[in-house]
Design a protein around this motif. Sequence first.
Motif, PDB file in Angstrom:
ATOM      1  N   THR A  46      14.130  -7.046   2.991  1.00 25.18           N
ATOM      2  CA  THR A  46      14.426  -6.129   4.080  1.00 25.18           C
ATOM      3  C   THR A  46      15.933  -5.920   4.142  1.00 25.18           C
ATOM      4  OG1 THR A  46      14.208  -5.769   6.466  1.00 25.18           O
ATOM      5  CG2 THR A  46      14.474  -8.031   5.729  1.00 25.18           C
ATOM      6  N   ALA A  47      16.359  -4.706   4.403  1.00 19.68           N
ATOM      7  CA  ALA A  47      17.789  -4.379   4.360  1.00 19.68           C
ATOM      8  C   ALA A  47      18.561  -4.993   5.518  1.00 19.68           C
ATOM      9  CB  ALA A  47      17.981  -2.863   4.337  1.00 19.68           C
ATOM     10  N   PHE A  48      17.901  -5.113   6.680  1.00 15.15           N
ATOM     11  CA  PHE A  48      18.551  -5.699   7.843  1.00 15.15           C
ATOM     12  C   PHE A  48      17.475  -6.145   8.828  1.00 15.15           C
ATOM     13  CE2 PHE A  48      18.422  -1.085   8.346  1.00 15.15           C
ATOM     14  CZ  PHE A  48      17.723  -0.941   9.531  1.00 15.15           C
ATOM     15  N   PRO A  49      17.793  -7.051   9.748  1.00 12.55           N
ATOM     16  CA  PRO A  49      16.783  -7.518  10.708  1.00 12.55           C
ATOM     17  C   PRO A  49      16.123  -6.367  11.449  1.00 12.55           C
ATOM     18  CG  PRO A  49      18.739  -8.884  10.834  1.00 12.55           C
ATOM     19  CD  PRO A  49      19.089  -7.737   9.930  1.00 12.55           C
ATOM     20  N   GLY A  50      14.799  -6.380  11.484  1.00 17.15           N
ATOM     21  CA  GLY A  50      14.052  -5.320  12.145  1.00 17.15           C
ATOM     22  C   GLY A  50      13.652  -4.188  11.216  1.00 17.15           C
ATOM     23  N   ALA A  51      14.244  -4.148  10.010  1.00 19.34           N
ATOM     24  CA  ALA A  51      13.919  -3.085   9.058  1.00 19.34           C
ATOM     25  C   ALA A  51      12.612  -3.407   8.341  1.00 19.34           C
ATOM     26  CB  ALA A  51      15.040  -2.923   8.038  1.00 19.34           C
ATOM     27  N   PRO A  52      11.918  -2.397   7.790  1.00 21.13           N
ATOM     28  CA  PRO A  52      10.682  -2.645   7.045  1.00 21.13           C
ATOM     29  C   PRO A  52      10.936  -3.483   5.792  1.00 21.13           C
ATOM     30  CG  PRO A  52      10.884  -0.335   7.645  1.00 21.13           C
ATOM     31  CD  PRO A  52      12.205  -0.965   7.938  1.00 21.13           C
ATOM     32  N   LEU A  53       9.909  -4.163   5.343  1.00 22.84           N
ATOM     33  CA  LEU A  53       9.965  -4.944   4.115  1.00 22.84           C
ATOM     34  C   LEU A  53       9.311  -4.156   2.987  1.00 22.84           C
ATOM     35  CD1 LEU A  53       9.524  -8.648   3.500  1.00 22.84           C
ATOM     36  CD2 LEU A  53       7.894  -7.149   2.360  1.00 22.84           C
ATOM     37  N   THR A  54       9.964  -4.150   1.822  1.00 18.22           N
ATOM     38  CA  THR A  54       9.448  -3.445   0.652  1.00 18.22           C
ATOM     39  C   THR A  54       9.330  -4.424  -0.504  1.00 18.22           C
ATOM     40  OG1 THR A  54      10.593  -1.431   1.365  1.00 18.22           O
ATOM     41  CG2 THR A  54       9.788  -1.482  -0.899  1.00 18.22           C
ATOM     42  N   TRP A  55       8.208  -4.344  -1.235  1.00 18.95           N
ATOM     43  CA  TRP A  55       7.993  -5.216  -2.393  1.00 18.95           C
ATOM     44  C   TRP A  55       8.776  -4.650  -3.580  1.00 18.95           C
ATOM     45  CZ3 TRP A  55       5.938  -9.568  -0.868  1.00 18.95           C
ATOM     46  CH2 TRP A  55       5.024  -9.584   0.191  1.00 18.95           C
ATOM     47  N   LEU A  56       9.985  -5.145  -3.815  1.00 18.09           N
ATOM     48  CA  LEU A  56      10.874  -4.565  -4.820  1.00 18.09           C
ATOM     49  C   LEU A  56      10.731  -5.195  -6.200  1.00 18.09           C
ATOM     50  CD1 LEU A  56      14.286  -3.929  -3.011  1.00 18.09           C
ATOM     51  CD2 LEU A  56      12.472  -2.305  -3.562  1.00 18.09           C
ATOM     52  N   TYR A  57      10.463  -6.498  -6.257  1.00 13.21           N
ATOM     53  CA  TYR A  57      10.456  -7.198  -7.540  1.00 13.21           C
ATOM     54  C   TYR A  57       9.070  -7.791  -7.760  1.00 13.21           C
ATOM     55  CZ  TYR A  57      15.317  -6.790  -6.239  1.00 13.21           C
ATOM     56  OH  TYR A  57      16.520  -6.292  -5.812  1.00 13.21           O
ATOM     57  N   SER A  58       8.422  -7.421  -8.856  1.00 12.23           N
ATOM     58  CA  SER A  58       7.037  -7.834  -9.080  1.00 12.23           C
ATOM     59  C   SER A  58       6.777  -8.154 -10.542  1.00 12.23           C
ATOM     60  CB  SER A  58       6.068  -6.732  -8.628  1.00 12.23           C
ATOM     61  OG  SER A  58       6.234  -6.437  -7.264  1.00 12.23           O
ATOM     62  N   ALA A  59       5.762  -8.990 -10.758  1.00 14.71           N
ATOM     63  CA  ALA A  59       5.295  -9.313 -12.097  1.00 14.71           C
ATOM     64  C   ALA A  59       3.778  -9.428 -12.050  1.00 14.71           C
ATOM     65  CB  ALA A  59       5.911 -10.619 -12.580  1.00 14.71           C
ATOM     66  N   GLY A  60       3.098  -8.813 -13.018  1.00 15.23           N
ATOM     67  CA  GLY A  60       1.635  -8.867 -13.071  1.00 15.23           C
ATOM     68  C   GLY A  60       0.942  -7.800 -12.261  1.00 15.23           C
ATOM     69  N   GLU A  61       1.684  -6.778 -11.821  1.00 14.83           N
ATOM     70  CA  GLU A  61       1.076  -5.737 -10.989  1.00 14.83           C
ATOM     71  C   GLU A  61       0.129  -4.867 -11.807  1.00 14.83           C
ATOM     72  OE1 GLU A  61       5.260  -4.129 -12.043  1.00 14.83           O
ATOM     73  OE2 GLU A  61       4.241  -6.055 -11.754  1.00 14.83           O
ATOM     74  N   THR A  62      -0.894  -4.331 -11.172  1.00 13.39           N
ATOM     75  CA  THR A  62      -1.842  -3.440 -11.834  1.00 13.39           C
ATOM     76  C   THR A  62      -1.399  -1.984 -11.773  1.00 13.39           C
ATOM     77  OG1 THR A  62      -3.137  -3.262  -9.788  1.00 13.39           O
ATOM     78  CG2 THR A  62      -3.774  -4.984 -11.359  1.00 13.39           C
ATOM     79  N   SER A  63      -0.508  -1.661 -10.824  1.00  7.07           N
ATOM     80  CA  SER A  63       0.021  -0.305 -10.683  1.00  7.07           C
ATOM     81  C   SER A  63       1.289  -0.383  -9.849  1.00  7.07           C
ATOM     82  CB  SER A  63      -0.997   0.622 -10.010  1.00  7.07           C
ATOM     83  OG  SER A  63      -1.142   0.279  -8.638  1.00  7.07           O
ATOM     84  N   ASN A  64       1.896   0.761  -9.595  1.00  5.91           N
ATOM     85  CA  ASN A  64       3.086   0.811  -8.748  1.00  5.91           C
ATOM     86  C   ASN A  64       2.746   1.056  -7.283  1.00  5.91           C
ATOM     87  OD1 ASN A  64       5.152   0.343 -10.663  1.00  5.91           O
ATOM     88  ND2 ASN A  64       4.953   2.443 -11.404  1.00  5.91           N
ATOM     89  N   ARG A  65       1.467   1.026  -6.967  1.00  2.00           N
ATOM     90  CA  ARG A  65       1.038   1.350  -5.618  1.00  2.00           C
ATOM     91  C   ARG A  65       1.713   0.457  -4.568  1.00  2.00           C
ATOM     92  NH1 ARG A  65      -5.235   0.789  -3.596  1.00  2.00           N
ATOM     93  NH2 ARG A  65      -4.947   1.486  -1.444  1.00  2.00           N
ATOM     94  N   HIS A  66       1.793  -0.846  -4.859  1.00  2.00           N
ATOM     95  CA  HIS A  66       2.348  -1.778  -3.870  1.00  2.00           C
ATOM     96  C   HIS A  66       3.826  -1.513  -3.595  1.00  2.00           C
ATOM     97  CE1 HIS A  66       3.697  -3.658  -7.596  1.00  2.00           C
ATOM     98  NE2 HIS A  66       4.533  -4.394  -6.885  1.00  2.00           N
ATOM     99  N   ARG A  67       4.539  -0.944  -4.562  1.00  2.00           N
ATOM    100  CA  ARG A  67       5.975  -0.692  -4.377  1.00  2.00           C
ATOM    101  C   ARG A  67       6.229   0.412  -3.354  1.00  2.00           C
ATOM    102  NH1 ARG A  67       8.777  -3.333  -8.485  1.00  2.00           N
ATOM    103  NH2 ARG A  67       7.528  -3.820 -10.339  1.00  2.00           N
TER     104      ARG A  67
END
Length: 416
Positions: A39-60
């Motif tokens: 998350t960029a700052f407190p209260g901001a949304p969380l984004t899944w930026l770094y992944s391994a083993g994903e089936t697609s980019n949907r989660h990003r």
Amino acid sequence: MGASNFDQATISGKNAAFQQAVDALRKRFRFDFVSMGITAFPGAPLTWLYSAGETSNRHRRISLAPGHGIGGIVLKTGKPMLFTDIDSEMDPREYSSYPIVFAEDLRSFCALPLKRADHVVAVLLCAFRIVDPSHAKTFRALIADELRGVFCGLEVVSEGFMGLGETGDRSETTLVDISGDTSFAGVRDTDETGAPKLLRGDLARAIGAQEEERRRISRELHDGVAQELLTVTFTLQRLTDHVDAEGADILEEARGGINGVLDELHNISVMLRPSSLDHLGFVPALRSQALLLEKTYGSAIRFEGQLSLPRFDRALETQAYRMCQEAMTNACKYSGSDVVTVSVETAGNWLHISIVDEGCGFDVAHPAIKGTGCGLLGMQERANQVGATLSVESNEHGTRVTLVTPMRSSEEGDTR
């Protein structure tokens, strides 16, 4: 920007290191999926930026507000989560409340808060797509032997594990079957099924009352609560020159929290009744809804075609929007499809809309009751109100919802 924040420069400088750490963790423990959300700052949304083993980019594409989804819950509570068998520990009807589980078909996972300067700034998720008794031992080894309280220079919280039942996050509500027959075929021809005519009249009145209430609440959220919060942020801004460095960090955190609440209010307002539907029309409102669904569930929504009229009959705009909103939401939440295609076009005085996914499909004759919203029964009643034809086709290759309706320009129709 306070010391607890992940600013853009920090993210850019850590990109390679974070990704390498995630890759190494998956290889070391043979996890099916590992991801680090920040998350960029407190209260901001969380984004899944770094992944391994994903089936697609949907989660990003998923953006989780604090308190929503696994990442958002861990971010807000500061507590880790551990589930070794999701199917037995979680109600399947609630899977869609946790989009990373749905997007990556997870069955066993450990989610750990990552702190810096006593603030949760990231979440580490390690998961399997199968259930195995050995997973509990693997997660224990991950925490005790591998991480030992630190991951990528961040403090790992590994005490006070909680279950989903303790989070208080219950955005999904089971829909009650009021007709005794949820088959779509029955909805299309009530005379053959013997459904009481009173039901359709009651449902029509309920839909009308619901739409008016949605408009009222949305307006109050935007013009009332949101404006009051903006006033608070201006007051906090005035304090900036009167506090020391530590106080400035606290003010920044407070502003971040308020901005997070404002974003959530905006999302709720869009779901209830987007202002763009009243001021700009059908397609802009639908695109606004699509952006929100992409961030929530990760499915990409693509638009095709265009309308020959910028505005048309107000009642038709509302009902068509609600039907499309329901179809898009269902496709994003339940189909598992990475892409949803929305086609909108006009031919003569007719409006043609189709929402297509390439997901798992469902039994149209006996659909399961899931989530909230008007469902197939409500969609058909909305179609009846505007003289439209609604059809649903679904199999193991995906689902297509098609709406065909006569249309009039806004000058010809009811503009109330």
